[in-house]
Enzyme design. Structure first.
Site, PDB file in Angstrom:
ATOM      1  N   THR A   1       1.164  -1.086  -0.139  1.00 56.44           N
ATOM      2  CA  THR A   1       0.080   0.235   0.380  1.00 56.44           C
ATOM      3  C   THR A   1       0.884   1.215  -0.137  1.00 56.44           C
ATOM      4  O   THR A   1       2.361   0.887   0.546  1.00 56.44           O
ATOM      5  CB  THR A   1      -0.652   0.125   1.379  1.00 56.44           C
ATOM      6  N   CYS A   2       0.460   2.111  -1.005  1.00 59.26           N
ATOM      7  CA  CYS A   2       1.496   3.087  -0.744  1.00 59.26           C
ATOM      8  C   CYS A   2       1.074   4.555  -1.330  1.00 59.26           C
ATOM      9  O   CYS A   2      -0.561   4.836  -1.252  1.00 59.26           O
ATOM     10  CB  CYS A   2       2.327   3.354  -2.330  1.00 59.26           C
ATOM     11  N   THR A   3       1.804   5.604  -1.637  1.00 56.87           N
ATOM     12  CA  THR A   3       1.386   7.130  -2.000  1.00 56.87           C
ATOM     13  C   THR A   3       1.799   7.052  -2.975  1.00 56.87           C
ATOM     14  O   THR A   3       2.844   7.302  -3.693  1.00 56.87           O
ATOM     15  CB  THR A   3       1.424   7.678  -0.568  1.00 56.87           C
TER      16      THR A   3
END
Length: 461
Positions: A8-10
């Site tokens: 999960t990232c940005t």
């Protein structure tokens, strides 16, 4: 086969007229669970590319095109579950990051289910696309064709950039997708949700799978009262999880950068395309990608109970800021800024992309702990720094400034002295020098933090 949602990232994207030096920026920080997933920085040579590819996540198999080009890659140190080449820059100065895990809804998946048998996803995207494209638009087109033909097993966002354009692409169901060109004077901050809002099917700034509009219309998926198409409402989610996990990250960066920050952290309709108050630097991009709601009541270092997930976390694996510069010769234009580990305690280094190899301290990451490697060294710094944040933050800030200033100086000198007709050896040497500076200063910082923590030990008398 079992599908594992790894990361999960940005993501943060910036058009060329919104950056300080006229570069395009494709940036993403990559996360994992509350466990280690060692990362490595490699240069994949064209001669090392196979002609046949098989996924380790599904039963997908494909023969690859001829004549691939080399590219930088941030991949898993343990490739037993797949390469997971999170992002890189190829020899044509095209950037790609893949992927941002996003959301969808049951309406879409009821019509176009995932292909978990032999579809493609995060493990495969960069490997299947980046070596074979010459522009950002070609990247969108190639990946879109693969998704339409083979399907995907998960909801993901991908971004591409070249010297002129930045494109953001999201999967919609198992075999559909949509992409938007980011305006040159704009930026996008994208957390783990479907982010594209208003979508004009007739615009030159958008593209999508050929039947996406028909799928929406024929199945009456558009809730709009005025006929506009908001893909976030049509294909995404608006859950309680979004209000705590996703939306606040977009809200905070927009508060920091946008000329017209709006809304509250939990809002479901925060804007997609934003315009910055001023032109953005690499340093400012790194600052917001290292944010944990500083200056608000949501900062975990200031308050015991905080409601929102921040960008900077112990789960940060690596941060890549992929820059294509427009003020230098094409041979030295690609810069793969890279940091390993939790973003509140690391620093980016401006590694050239057009090289023969990458520095060993960033390349040869072992699966088990080894303090002479940047991935593990940064995690050691973060483990101490997080436990003593108030005392450590000034030293960490000084370390970051020192490394970026010193490596920027090497970059400036190399830009002036390297031969653009045959730059690889000179750029590879410059990368080695920059990695040595980063390792040296990180070791000095670790020593300072150990002394500080030792002085604050409980077992004193």
């Amino acid at each position: 086969m079992k599908i594992i949602e790894k990361h999960t990232c940005t993501t943060l994207l910036v058009g060329k007229k919104a950056t300080l030096d006229g570069s395009t920026i494709v940036c993403r920080e990559e996360d994992y669970g509350n466990a280690f997933d060692p990362q490595r920085f490699v240069y994949v040579k064209s001669a090392d590319r196979p002609r046949h590819y098989e996924s380790k996540t599904t039963a997908f198999k494909i023969d690859l095109p001829a004549n691939p080009v080399g590219y930088t890659s941030t991949s898993d140190a343990d490739s037993s579950a797949g390469v997971f080449a999170a992002g890189g820059i190829n020899q044509h100065n095209v950037t790609m990051t893949g992927t941002e895990t996003i959301t969808t809804n049951s309406r879409i998946l009821g019509i176009d289910p995932y292909n978990s048998t032999d579809g493609i996803g995060e493990e495969d995207f960069v490997t299947l696309v980046l070596p074979y494209i010459k522009t950002a638009r070609e990247g969108v087109r190639r990946l879109g064709q693969l998704i339409e033909q083979y399907g995907t097993y998960e909801a993901n966002a991908i971004a591409f950039g070249d010297h002129d354009e930045v494109w953001y692409m999201e999967t919609t169901g198992g075999h559909h997708w949509a992409a938007v060109r980011i305006p040159d004077d704009a930026f996008v901050i994208a957390p783990n949700r479907l982010n594209i809002a208003d979508f004009d099917f007739t615009s030159a700034m958008t593209t999508c799978s050929a039947d996406l509009k028909d799928l929406i219309d024929d199945n009456r998926l558009n809730p709009s009262l005025d006929g506009h198409y908001n893909l976030r409402q049509i294909s995404g989610s608006q859950t309680v999880t979004d209000t705590r996990y996703n939306n606040p990250r977009a809200w905070y960066v927009q508060q920091q950068l946008s000329v017209e920050p709006t809304g509250q952290p939990t809002d479901q309709d925060l804007p997609f395309i934003c315009h910055p108050r001023h032109k953005l630097s690499i340093e400012e991009i790194k600052r917001v990608m290292s944010s944990h709601y500083q200056g608000t009541s949501f900062d975990p270092y200031e308050h015991d109970q905080v409601p929102y997930r921040s960008i900077a976390l112990n789960r940060n694996l690596e941060l890549h800021i992929l820059q294509i510069r427009n003020n230098v010769p094409a041979a030295i234009a690609g810069v793969h800024w890279l940091a390993f580990g939790p973003n509140a305690f690391n620093t980016v280094v401006p590694f050239y992309a057009n090289v023969d190899d990458t520095p060993a301290s960033y390349r040869d990451t072992p699966v088990d702990f080894a303090p002479d490697n940047m991935y593990w060294l940064t995690h050691t710094i973060a483990a101490i720094g997080d436990a003593h944040y108030a005392q450590a933050k000034s030293a960490v800030e000084a370390y970051e400034q020192q490394v970026v200033a010193a490596t920027r100086h090497i970059q400036r000198t190399t830009d002036q002295e390297v031969d653009p007709a045959a730059p690889q050896a000179g750029l590879t040497k410059a990368n080695e020098q920059m990695a040595a500076i980063a390792m040296k200063e990180a070791t000095v910082l670790l020593g300072k933090l150990v002394k500080m923590a030792f002085g604050a030990a409980k077992l004193q008398y």
